[in-house]
Design a protein around this motif. Sequence first.
Motif, short mmCIF file in Angstrom:
data_model
loop_
_atom_site.label_atom_id
_atom_site.label_comp_id
_atom_site.label_asym_id
_atom_site.label_seq_id
_atom_site.Cartn_x
_atom_site.Cartn_y
_atom_site.Cartn_z
N ASP A 34 53.21 -17.46 -86.27
CA ASP A 34 54.41 -16.77 -85.80
C ASP A 34 54.66 -17.01 -84.32
O ASP A 34 55.08 -16.11 -83.58
N GLY A 35 54.39 -18.24 -83.89
CA GLY A 35 54.61 -18.63 -82.51
C GLY A 35 55.67 -19.71 -82.40
O GLY A 35 55.95 -20.42 -83.37
N ARG A 36 56.25 -19.82 -81.23
CA ARG A 36 57.28 -20.81 -80.96
C ARG A 36 57.11 -21.38 -79.56
O ARG A 36 56.87 -20.61 -78.61
N PRO A 52 50.58 -28.44 -61.53
CA PRO A 52 50.15 -28.61 -62.92
C PRO A 52 50.82 -29.85 -63.52
O PRO A 52 51.91 -30.24 -63.10
N ALA A 53 50.16 -30.44 -64.50
CA ALA A 53 50.72 -31.60 -65.19
C ALA A 53 51.77 -31.18 -66.22
O ALA A 53 52.70 -31.92 -66.50
N GLU A 54 51.59 -29.98 -66.77
CA GLU A 54 52.49 -29.51 -67.83
C GLU A 54 52.69 -28.00 -67.71
O GLU A 54 51.76 -27.27 -67.35
N ILE A 55 53.90 -27.58 -68.05
CA ILE A 55 54.27 -26.17 -68.03
C ILE A 55 54.91 -25.85 -69.37
O ILE A 55 55.79 -26.60 -69.83
N GLN A 56 54.48 -24.77 -69.99
CA GLN A 56 55.00 -24.39 -71.31
C GLN A 56 55.43 -22.93 -71.30
O GLN A 56 54.79 -22.10 -70.66
N MET A 57 56.48 -22.65 -72.04
CA MET A 57 56.88 -21.28 -72.33
C MET A 57 56.71 -21.11 -73.83
O MET A 57 57.28 -21.86 -74.63
N ILE A 58 55.88 -20.13 -74.22
CA ILE A 58 55.52 -19.90 -75.61
C ILE A 58 55.78 -18.44 -75.95
O ILE A 58 55.57 -17.56 -75.13
N GLU A 59 56.19 -18.20 -77.20
CA GLU A 59 56.42 -16.84 -77.66
C GLU A 59 55.74 -16.63 -79.01
O GLU A 59 55.80 -17.51 -79.88
N PHE A 60 55.09 -15.49 -79.18
CA PHE A 60 54.51 -15.06 -80.45
C PHE A 60 55.20 -13.76 -80.84
O PHE A 60 55.56 -12.95 -79.98
N ASP A 61 55.34 -13.55 -82.16
CA ASP A 61 55.96 -12.30 -82.63
C ASP A 61 55.12 -11.08 -82.26
O ASP A 61 55.66 -9.98 -82.12
N THR A 64 48.81 -10.20 -83.18
CA THR A 64 48.10 -10.78 -84.32
C THR A 64 48.31 -12.29 -84.39
O THR A 64 47.36 -13.05 -84.62
N GLY A 65 49.53 -12.74 -84.17
CA GLY A 65 49.81 -14.17 -84.18
C GLY A 65 49.09 -14.89 -83.06
O GLY A 65 48.50 -15.96 -83.26
N TYR A 66 49.13 -14.32 -81.87
CA TYR A 66 48.45 -14.93 -80.72
C TYR A 66 46.94 -15.03 -80.98
O TYR A 66 46.33 -16.07 -80.78
N ASP A 67 46.35 -13.93 -81.46
CA ASP A 67 44.92 -13.92 -81.74
C ASP A 67 44.56 -14.95 -82.81
O ASP A 67 43.55 -15.65 -82.70
N GLY A 68 45.40 -15.06 -83.83
CA GLY A 68 45.17 -16.03 -84.89
C GLY A 68 45.24 -17.46 -84.38
O GLY A 68 44.43 -18.32 -84.76
N TYR A 69 46.19 -17.73 -83.51
CA TYR A 69 46.32 -19.06 -82.91
C TYR A 69 45.09 -19.40 -82.07
O TYR A 69 44.54 -20.49 -82.18
N MET A 70 44.67 -18.47 -81.24
CA MET A 70 43.51 -18.71 -80.39
C MET A 70 42.24 -18.93 -81.21
O MET A 70 41.36 -19.67 -80.79
N ALA A 71 42.14 -18.31 -82.38
CA ALA A 71 40.95 -18.42 -83.22
C ALA A 71 41.08 -19.52 -84.29
O ALA A 71 40.12 -19.75 -85.04
#
Length: 96
Positions: A34-36, A52-61, A64-71
């Motif tokens: 549930d991330g974009r 920095p070499a790269e910059i990102q803007m990310i969104e999770f609903d 739970t989604g963030y934790d799942g992505y990290m794991a």
Amino acid sequence: MAIQLCVLLWARDRQEEALADYEDAVLALLAEHDGRLLQRARTLPGAAEGSPAEIQMIEFDGQTGYDGYMADKRRLALADQRDAAVARTEIYQVTI
């Protein structure tokens, strides 16, 4: 509640392309959690020292989604690739 992040990534010496390749692989997993990826930008050659070499803007609903992505085992399995390419990462929770 949505989680919005600004991610700053520094490449190891002359590893900008390897950093981008690693990020291509792990960012592809976002939707399953549930991330974009809202925006992704690379600094131009000749940018100020220490940029920095790269910059990102990310969104999770939500958390739970963030934790799942990290794991995510597929993301974790790429740790060696990440360590070879990425010198430093800073993550800031932001409001967009």
